[in-house]
Motif scaffolding. Structure first.
Motif, PDB file in Angstrom:
ATOM      1  N   ARG A  46       0.822  -1.222   0.000  1.00 47.12           N
ATOM      2  CA  ARG A  46       0.000   0.000   0.000  1.00 47.12           C
ATOM      3  C   ARG A  46       0.855   1.270   0.000  1.00 47.12           C
ATOM      4  O   ARG A  46       0.421   2.310   0.443  1.00 47.12           O
ATOM      5  CB  ARG A  46      -0.972   0.008   1.184  1.00 47.12           C
ATOM      6  CG  ARG A  46      -2.023  -1.071   1.089  1.00 47.12           C
ATOM      7  CD  ARG A  46      -2.964  -0.994   2.257  1.00 47.12           C
ATOM      8  NE  ARG A  46      -2.558  -1.986   3.221  1.00 47.12           N
ATOM      9  CZ  ARG A  46      -3.027  -2.052   4.462  1.00 47.12           C
ATOM     10  NH1 ARG A  46      -3.904  -1.185   4.885  1.00 47.12           N
ATOM     11  NH2 ARG A  46      -2.623  -2.981   5.264  1.00 47.12           N
ATOM     12  N   GLY A  47       2.090   1.180  -0.472  1.00 45.05           N
ATOM     13  CA  GLY A  47       2.932   2.370  -0.586  1.00 45.05           C
ATOM     14  C   GLY A  47       3.886   2.563   0.565  1.00 45.05           C
ATOM     15  O   GLY A  47       4.791   3.371   0.505  1.00 45.05           O
ATOM     16  N   GLY A  48       3.710   1.806   1.633  1.00 48.07           N
ATOM     17  CA  GLY A  48       4.552   1.962   2.822  1.00 48.07           C
ATOM     18  C   GLY A  48       3.815   2.788   3.855  1.00 48.07           C
ATOM     19  O   GLY A  48       3.110   3.730   3.532  1.00 48.07           O
ATOM     20  N   MET A  49       3.986   2.432   5.075  1.00 51.35           N
ATOM     21  CA  MET A  49       3.280   3.116   6.155  1.00 51.35           C
ATOM     22  C   MET A  49       4.183   4.172   6.791  1.00 51.35           C
ATOM     23  O   MET A  49       5.037   3.855   7.606  1.00 51.35           O
ATOM     24  CB  MET A  49       2.834   2.109   7.222  1.00 51.35           C
ATOM     25  CG  MET A  49       1.886   1.071   6.690  1.00 51.35           C
ATOM     26  SD  MET A  49       0.266   1.777   6.436  1.00 51.35           S
ATOM     27  CE  MET A  49      -0.737   0.334   6.548  1.00 51.35           C
ATOM     28  N   GLN A  50       4.049   5.393   6.392  1.00 51.85           N
ATOM     29  CA  GLN A  50       4.814   6.511   6.934  1.00 51.85           C
ATOM     30  C   GLN A  50       3.825   7.538   7.473  1.00 51.85           C
ATOM     31  O   GLN A  50       2.836   7.866   6.801  1.00 51.85           O
ATOM     32  CB  GLN A  50       5.656   7.171   5.842  1.00 51.85           C
ATOM     33  CG  GLN A  50       6.719   6.281   5.251  1.00 51.85           C
ATOM     34  CD  GLN A  50       7.859   6.051   6.222  1.00 51.85           C
ATOM     35  OE1 GLN A  50       8.203   6.921   7.000  1.00 51.85           O
ATOM     36  NE2 GLN A  50       8.420   4.867   6.179  1.00 51.85           N
ATOM     37  N   GLU A  51       4.089   8.058   8.637  1.00 56.74           N
ATOM     38  CA  GLU A  51       3.207   9.076   9.207  1.00 56.74           C
ATOM     39  C   GLU A  51       3.128  10.268   8.257  1.00 56.74           C
ATOM     40  O   GLU A  51       4.139  10.746   7.747  1.00 56.74           O
ATOM     41  CB  GLU A  51       3.714   9.538  10.571  1.00 56.74           C
ATOM     42  CG  GLU A  51       2.728  10.460  11.240  1.00 56.74           C
ATOM     43  CD  GLU A  51       2.873  10.499  12.746  1.00 56.74           C
ATOM     44  OE1 GLU A  51       2.450  11.508  13.321  1.00 56.74           O
ATOM     45  OE2 GLU A  51       3.389   9.537  13.325  1.00 56.74           O
ATOM     46  N   GLU A 109       3.463  -3.600  -3.807  1.00 59.83           N
ATOM     47  CA  GLU A 109       2.344  -4.500  -3.993  1.00 59.83           C
ATOM     48  C   GLU A 109       1.126  -3.641  -3.702  1.00 59.83           C
ATOM     49  O   GLU A 109       0.961  -3.134  -2.597  1.00 59.83           O
ATOM     50  CB  GLU A 109       2.449  -5.672  -3.021  1.00 59.83           C
ATOM     51  CG  GLU A 109       1.382  -6.740  -3.224  1.00 59.83           C
ATOM     52  CD  GLU A 109       0.089  -6.425  -2.499  1.00 59.83           C
ATOM     53  OE1 GLU A 109      -0.970  -6.545  -3.130  1.00 59.83           O
ATOM     54  OE2 GLU A 109       0.132  -6.052  -1.325  1.00 59.83           O
ATOM     55  N   ILE A 110       0.329  -3.412  -4.716  1.00 56.80           N
ATOM     56  CA  ILE A 110      -0.830  -2.537  -4.550  1.00 56.80           C
ATOM     57  C   ILE A 110      -2.114  -3.319  -4.813  1.00 56.80           C
ATOM     58  O   ILE A 110      -2.098  -4.356  -5.473  1.00 56.80           O
ATOM     59  CB  ILE A 110      -0.754  -1.300  -5.473  1.00 56.80           C
ATOM     60  CG1 ILE A 110      -0.652  -1.717  -6.933  1.00 56.80           C
ATOM     61  CG2 ILE A 110       0.399  -0.406  -5.077  1.00 56.80           C
ATOM     62  CD1 ILE A 110      -0.758  -0.588  -7.908  1.00 56.80           C
ATOM     63  N   ASP A 111      -3.177  -2.816  -4.285  1.00 53.16           N
ATOM     64  CA  ASP A 111      -4.491  -3.424  -4.465  1.00 53.16           C
ATOM     65  C   ASP A 111      -5.373  -2.454  -5.226  1.00 53.16           C
ATOM     66  O   ASP A 111      -5.280  -1.244  -5.030  1.00 53.16           O
ATOM     67  CB  ASP A 111      -5.140  -3.702  -3.098  1.00 53.16           C
ATOM     68  CG  ASP A 111      -4.266  -4.581  -2.236  1.00 53.16           C
ATOM     69  OD1 ASP A 111      -4.101  -5.753  -2.583  1.00 53.16           O
ATOM     70  OD2 ASP A 111      -3.748  -4.076  -1.231  1.00 53.16           O
TER      71      ASP A 111
END
Length: 122
Positions: free
Chosen positions: A58-63, A85-87
């Motif tokens: 999902r692009g990476g979890m960054q605040e 990996e995208i949905d």
């Protein structure tokens, strides 16, 4: 369907340009250049001594960076070599949109399935 999604992913990677077979080129972005489906499959095989491949779901979890958006992907790419990996889901009018969930409940203030809305409504 599975082969279609794999080919879709390969086509996405083919459009990136930049690196050969997963090895970085000095001064270039963290991208991969793959010329065939066979190279695509080979890229994901384990090879001792080759760099670890990182996948940002999902692009990476960054605040401060919402999931499934260009800004999140660019931020993650600026930090490390990554593939995404995208949905995706389809709207009622058959427009493909990036969306992890089948509903918009978790990530928006709306309710219901993505497939129940047109692209314009979303």
């Amino acid at each position: 369907m599975k082969r279609y999604l794999t080919i879709l992913a390969a086509a996405t990677m083919l459009s990136c340009g930049g690196r050969q077979a997963g090895y970085p080129v000095a001064g270039e972005d963290h991208t991969v250049k793959i010329a065939s489906f066979e190279e695509f499959q080979s890229y994901f095989r384990y090879v001792p001594g080759r760099d670890i491949i990182i996948s940002a779901h999902r692009g990476g979890m960054q605040e401060g960076y919402p999931e499934n958006c260009i800004a999140s992907c660019e931020k993650t790419l600026s930090m490390m070599p990554t593939f995404f990996e995208i949905d995706f889901s389809f709207t009622k009018d058959s427009v493909m949109v990036l969306m992890h969930d089948l509903t918009i409940d978790r990530t928006t203030n709306g309710k219901g399935r993505v497939a129940d809305y047109t692209y314009e409504e979303l």
